[in-house]
Scaffold this motif. Structure first.
Motif, PDB file in Angstrom:
ATOM      1  N   GLY A 352      -2.219  21.311 -66.604  1.00 21.35           N
ATOM      2  CA  GLY A 352      -1.178  21.578 -65.626  1.00 21.35           C
ATOM      3  C   GLY A 352       0.180  21.089 -66.090  1.00 21.35           C
ATOM      4  N   ASP A 353       0.796  21.796 -67.021  1.00 21.48           N
ATOM      5  CA  ASP A 353       2.117  21.395 -67.516  1.00 21.48           C
ATOM      6  C   ASP A 353       3.214  21.830 -66.553  1.00 21.48           C
ATOM      7  OD1 ASP A 353       1.127  20.176 -69.751  1.00 21.48           O
ATOM      8  OD2 ASP A 353       1.383  21.906 -71.051  1.00 21.48           O
ATOM      9  N   ASP A 354       3.020  21.497 -65.285  1.00 23.58           N
ATOM     10  CA  ASP A 354       3.918  22.004 -64.244  1.00 23.58           C
ATOM     11  C   ASP A 354       5.332  21.456 -64.355  1.00 23.58           C
ATOM     12  OD1 ASP A 354       1.985  23.534 -62.357  1.00 23.58           O
ATOM     13  OD2 ASP A 354       0.972  21.649 -62.738  1.00 23.58           O
ATOM     14  N   ALA A 355       5.472  20.181 -64.716  1.00 24.10           N
ATOM     15  CA  ALA A 355       6.806  19.579 -64.763  1.00 24.10           C
ATOM     16  C   ALA A 355       7.692  20.291 -65.770  1.00 24.10           C
ATOM     17  CB  ALA A 355       6.695  18.093 -65.087  1.00 24.10           C
ATOM     18  N   LEU A 356       7.149  20.573 -66.944  1.00 24.53           N
ATOM     19  CA  LEU A 356       7.931  21.246 -67.970  1.00 24.53           C
ATOM     20  C   LEU A 356       8.256  22.679 -67.556  1.00 24.53           C
ATOM     21  CD1 LEU A 356       9.194  21.049 -70.756  1.00 24.53           C
ATOM     22  CD2 LEU A 356       6.992  21.729 -71.731  1.00 24.53           C
ATOM     23  N   ILE A 357       7.311  23.355 -66.925  1.00 21.82           N
ATOM     24  CA  ILE A 357       7.551  24.738 -66.499  1.00 21.82           C
ATOM     25  C   ILE A 357       8.633  24.789 -65.428  1.00 21.82           C
ATOM     26  CG2 ILE A 357       6.523  26.755 -65.389  1.00 21.82           C
ATOM     27  CD1 ILE A 357       3.861  25.930 -66.677  1.00 21.82           C
ATOM     28  N   ILE A 358       8.560  23.868 -64.458  1.00 20.08           N
ATOM     29  CA  ILE A 358       9.588  23.816 -63.417  1.00 20.08           C
ATOM     30  C   ILE A 358      10.948  23.505 -64.033  1.00 20.08           C
ATOM     31  CG2 ILE A 358      10.391  22.537 -61.387  1.00 20.08           C
ATOM     32  CD1 ILE A 358       7.448  22.199 -60.604  1.00 20.08           C
ATOM     33  N   SER A 359      10.980  22.565 -64.970  1.00 23.45           N
ATOM     34  CA  SER A 359      12.244  22.215 -65.631  1.00 23.45           C
ATOM     35  C   SER A 359      12.824  23.417 -66.358  1.00 23.45           C
ATOM     36  CB  SER A 359      12.013  21.066 -66.613  1.00 23.45           C
ATOM     37  OG  SER A 359      11.594  19.898 -65.950  1.00 23.45           O
ATOM     38  N   ASP A 360      11.986  24.148 -67.085  1.00 24.09           N
ATOM     39  CA  ASP A 360      12.472  25.337 -67.788  1.00 24.09           C
ATOM     40  C   ASP A 360      12.991  26.387 -66.808  1.00 24.09           C
ATOM     41  OD1 ASP A 360      11.970  24.376 -70.318  1.00 24.09           O
ATOM     42  OD2 ASP A 360       9.991  25.296 -70.489  1.00 24.09           O
ATOM     43  N   GLY A 361      12.319  26.508 -65.665  1.00 21.38           N
ATOM     44  CA  GLY A 361      12.791  27.445 -64.657  1.00 21.38           C
ATOM     45  C   GLY A 361      14.164  27.080 -64.126  1.00 21.38           C
ATOM     46  N   LEU A 362      14.395  25.785 -63.951  1.00 20.40           N
ATOM     47  CA  LEU A 362      15.702  25.332 -63.477  1.00 20.40           C
ATOM     48  C   LEU A 362      16.778  25.521 -64.547  1.00 20.40           C
ATOM     49  CD1 LEU A 362      14.543  22.127 -61.578  1.00 20.40           C
ATOM     50  CD2 LEU A 362      15.368  24.259 -60.576  1.00 20.40           C
ATOM     51  N   VAL A 363      16.410  25.318 -65.810  1.00 18.15           N
ATOM     52  CA  VAL A 363      17.353  25.604 -66.892  1.00 18.15           C
ATOM     53  C   VAL A 363      17.709  27.088 -66.907  1.00 18.15           C
ATOM     54  CG1 VAL A 363      17.643  25.665 -69.405  1.00 18.15           C
ATOM     55  CG2 VAL A 363      16.623  23.658 -68.320  1.00 18.15           C
ATOM     56  N   ASP A 364      16.710  27.924 -66.697  1.00 19.20           N
ATOM     57  CA  ASP A 364      16.983  29.370 -66.610  1.00 19.20           C
ATOM     58  C   ASP A 364      17.962  29.665 -65.481  1.00 19.20           C
ATOM     59  OD1 ASP A 364      15.297  29.915 -68.712  1.00 19.20           O
ATOM     60  OD2 ASP A 364      13.593  30.490 -67.454  1.00 19.20           O
ATOM     61  N   MET A 365      17.787  29.012 -64.341  1.00 18.25           N
ATOM     62  CA  MET A 365      18.709  29.222 -63.222  1.00 18.25           C
ATOM     63  C   MET A 365      20.126  28.828 -63.621  1.00 18.25           C
ATOM     64  SD  MET A 365      16.537  27.835 -59.936  1.00 18.25           S
ATOM     65  CE  MET A 365      17.924  28.103 -58.829  1.00 18.25           C
ATOM     66  N   ILE A 366      20.265  27.700 -64.280  1.00 14.21           N
ATOM     67  CA  ILE A 366      21.587  27.219 -64.681  1.00 14.21           C
ATOM     68  C   ILE A 366      22.250  28.200 -65.644  1.00 14.21           C
ATOM     69  CG2 ILE A 366      22.759  25.412 -66.010  1.00 14.21           C
ATOM     70  CD1 ILE A 366      20.698  23.426 -64.804  1.00 14.21           C
ATOM     71  N   GLU A 367      21.436  28.777 -66.552  1.00 14.31           N
ATOM     72  CA  GLU A 367      21.996  29.677 -67.556  1.00 14.31           C
ATOM     73  C   GLU A 367      21.977  31.147 -67.126  1.00 14.31           C
ATOM     74  OE1 GLU A 367      21.504  27.223 -71.663  1.00 14.31           O
ATOM     75  OE2 GLU A 367      19.929  28.702 -71.234  1.00 14.31           O
ATOM     76  N   GLY A 368      21.555  31.379 -65.872  1.00  8.32           N
ATOM     77  CA  GLY A 368      21.671  32.722 -65.332  1.00  8.32           C
ATOM     78  C   GLY A 368      20.558  33.685 -65.679  1.00  8.32           C
ATOM     79  N   ARG A 369      19.414  33.169 -66.136  1.00  6.74           N
ATOM     80  CA  ARG A 369      18.278  34.062 -66.424  1.00  6.74           C
ATOM     81  C   ARG A 369      17.404  34.191 -65.184  1.00  6.74           C
ATOM     82  NH1 ARG A 369      18.994  31.234 -71.034  1.00  6.74           N
ATOM     83  NH2 ARG A 369      17.591  29.562 -70.371  1.00  6.74           N
ATOM     84  N   PRO A 370      16.738  35.329 -65.033  1.00  2.00           N
ATOM     85  CA  PRO A 370      15.879  35.528 -63.865  1.00  2.00           C
ATOM     86  C   PRO A 370      14.638  34.656 -63.946  1.00  2.00           C
ATOM     87  CG  PRO A 370      15.659  37.367 -65.381  1.00  2.00           C
ATOM     88  CD  PRO A 370      16.798  36.536 -65.889  1.00  2.00           C
ATOM     89  N   ASP A 371      14.046  34.414 -62.794  1.00  2.00           N
ATOM     90  CA  ASP A 371      12.820  33.623 -62.717  1.00  2.00           C
ATOM     91  C   ASP A 371      11.706  34.347 -63.473  1.00  2.00           C
ATOM     92  OD1 ASP A 371      10.692  32.031 -62.085  1.00  2.00           O
ATOM     93  OD2 ASP A 371      10.833  32.297 -59.920  1.00  2.00           O
ATOM     94  N   ALA A 372      11.083  33.643 -64.418  1.00  3.37           N
ATOM     95  CA  ALA A 372      10.022  34.247 -65.228  1.00  3.37           C
ATOM     96  C   ALA A 372       8.671  34.190 -64.542  1.00  3.37           C
ATOM     97  CB  ALA A 372       9.943  33.539 -66.580  1.00  3.37           C
ATOM     98  N   ASN A 373       8.621  33.558 -63.360  1.00  2.41           N
ATOM     99  CA  ASN A 373       7.351  33.404 -62.639  1.00  2.41           C
ATOM    100  C   ASN A 373       6.264  32.783 -63.521  1.00  2.41           C
ATOM    101  OD1 ASN A 373       8.171  34.533 -60.115  1.00  2.41           O
ATOM    102  ND2 ASN A 373       8.039  36.574 -61.028  1.00  2.41           N
ATOM    103  N   ALA A 374       6.667  31.822 -64.332  1.00  5.26           N
ATOM    104  CA  ALA A 374       5.737  31.170 -65.249  1.00  5.26           C
ATOM    105  C   ALA A 374       4.759  30.278 -64.493  1.00  5.26           C
ATOM    106  CB  ALA A 374       6.503  30.344 -66.277  1.00  5.26           C
ATOM    107  N   ALA A 375       3.607  30.062 -65.105  1.00 10.13           N
ATOM    108  CA  ALA A 375       2.574  29.194 -64.555  1.00 10.13           C
ATOM    109  C   ALA A 375       1.850  28.552 -65.724  1.00 10.13           C
ATOM    110  CB  ALA A 375       1.603  29.985 -63.686  1.00 10.13           C
TER     111      ALA A 375
END
Length: 504
Positions: A352-375
């Protein structure tokens, strides 16, 4: 600033000029594409959606920009059933290294230690079964270039000590894997030694020293460091992921102080990230930058509890991740826009590498990329492993049921030929028994098969069912072979035995 500013070096200054506080408005705009970045509402929406999609039991999430807190909240519940809030203490795992490094640098800034002096000057009790260890410096401990390694000292397979003194004493029988200062090798005991050094030089227990030099100055009143996982909230109990489910697990006793023993909250992590962004004034900015500066040893991008990386958009990023068997964490800095992100979740390593996935999702938000719906990748891999595990059991059962016929067909052959046909069945057994070693090579950590049931239960079950099926088939075939040969010795016609087997 005195010794620390001098020792950071020209290379570090040049790197930091492109990746920390010394960035201009144009660089900040490039980092966010001219946008203002995520808001509290958008972060909350993203985190809640992730929790809903993945059934994540609990998490704390903190986002800051410059000296402002954008978001600090808790979600879900602990393994003990308590609601997680922004004030719920969570284990930071290896994020603790950046705290320890900063505390040790404060001793250097005060002139009480020299980062480039041998550790033994300040900590005579530190000895190893390798004469090269006498040359290990304080800086090399913090930059993970001491030459110590899991390969020569597999700490997670050994009984856990109770305090820092005992943790250092255990290294007396360990050799080095490399000459000091030649390679970066990630090894938790580097930071246990550094913490013990701080404890001895300061003359106070490490927990008190950390509180006085880091936690209290930053206003982190709910943050502390502990010796073992038994002292973590709930004794470190959390969850693992397996076959689309989250399973509660207790944590075995590990020694964690210095390397991964800090416990903190979402609110306190906001203060920490603001300081790492160069704001607040509670700690000298030069010390903070020194911890973020890569050593460059052998091309290493690791500093002192931070690694220099790049975002998916190519922007400079500082990051460190952390794992326990039941929790995982990530802290991220985007120097170009002065963003800081910290996430801690109560799901385990790899599964469950959830912390890293959530962090990457937030970085994507900051840089304007769409949510990748990663899990976590195990959520898609586990169903395949489940199918393969059932296949193992099915093939094993079929082999057992047909073992009498198999033995009858080979009743008159030489024994060595029959055994040769069974040798390939040793491969699944060898794979199972060597799985912990294989995982250690891939993860650069040496662990045990029991620990693998936390890390990736579905993989363990697949390997175990393969080994079980192989052993069962071999055992059944040998039993029938021995019985048939005994009958042959007793003058029971083999042809009759074959006819009996063919009608079975």
């Amino acid at each position: 600033m005195r010794k620390i500013a001098a020792t950071a070096g020209l290379a570090g200054v040049l790197l930091l000029a492109t990746g920390t506080a010394a960035v201009d408005a144009a660089t900040r705009a490039a980092t966010t594409g001219g946008r203002t970045g995520p808001t509290a509402e958008s972060v909350d929406r993203y985190v809640r959606d992730y929790i809903r999609r993945t059934d994540l039991p609990g998490a704390v999430v903190t986002v800051v920009k410059g000296d402002k807190v954008v978001y600090a909240a808790g979600h879900g519940h602990t393994a003990g059933g308590e609601a997680i809030t922004a004030d719920t203490p969570m284990p930071l795992a290896s994020l603790s290294k950046s705290f320890t490094a900063l505390a040790v640098l404060r001793l250097a800034d005060e002139g009480r230690i020299d980062l480039d002096a041998p550790v033994g000057r300040y900590l005579p009790e530190f000895t190893m079964a390798d004469p090269r260890a006498e040359k290990i410096t304080v800086r090399q401990l913090l930059q993970q270039t001491s030459g110590m390694s899991d390969r020569t000292f597999p700490e997670l397979t050994l009984p856990a000590p109770d305090d820092l003194k005992d943790a250092v004493a255990m290294l007396r029988t360990a050799p080095l894997a490399a000459a000091p200062g030649t390679r970066m090798i990630y090894h938790n005991p580097n930071y246990a030694v550094a913490a013990r050094l701080a404890e001895v030089v300061s003359g106070t227990p490490f927990a008190e020293f950390m509180a006085a030099t880091v936690f209290t100055p930053l206003g982190m009143t709910s943050t502390r460091t502990v010796d073992t996982t038994e002292e973590l909230p709930g004794a470190g109990a959390g969850y693992i992921r397996a076959y689309g489910q989250v399973i509660e697990r207790a944590h075995p006793k590990w020694f964690v102080n210095g390397s991964y023993g800090v416990v903190s909250t979402a609110h306190d992590l906001a203060r920490w990230l603001i300081t790492q962004n160069g704001h607040g004034g509670a700690l000298p900015r030069e010390l903070v930058r020194a911890t973020q500066t890569p050593s460059g040893v052998g091309g290493s991008t690791y500093g002192m509890g931070w690694s220099a990386e790049r975002t998916a958009g190519g922007a400079p990023m500082l990051r460190h991740t952390g794992w326990l068997l039941t929790h995982n964490s990530a802290q991220t800095l985007l120097p170009g826009g002065e963003w800081g992100i910290a996430v801690v979740t109560n799901t385990g390593m790899i599964s469950g590498d959830d912390a890293l996935i959530i962090s990457d999702g937030l970085v994507d938000m900051i840089e304007g990329r769409p949510d990748a719906n990663a899990a976590p990748f195990t959520t898609s891999a586990d169903p395949w492993l489940a199918g393969l595990s059932l296949l193992n059991l099915g093939l094993g059962l079929t082999g057992v049921l047909r073992s009498r016929r198999w033995a009858a067909r080979r009743a008159q052959r030489r024994t060595w030929r029959m055994i040769a046909r069974l040798v390939p069945y040793a491969l699944p057994v060898a794979f199972y028994l060597g799985l912990a070693e294989l995982a250690g090579v891939l993860l650069n950590r040496v662990g045990t098969l029991d620990q693998l049931t936390y890390v990736w239960l579905a993989l363990y079950v697949w390997a175990a069912t393969g080994a079980l099926a192989a052993v069962a088939v071999v055992a059944a075939r040998l039993v029938h072979a021995v019985r048939l040969r005994r009958r042959a010795v007793g003058n029971v016609p083999v042809s009759e035995t074959r006819r009996s087997a063919s009608t079975a």
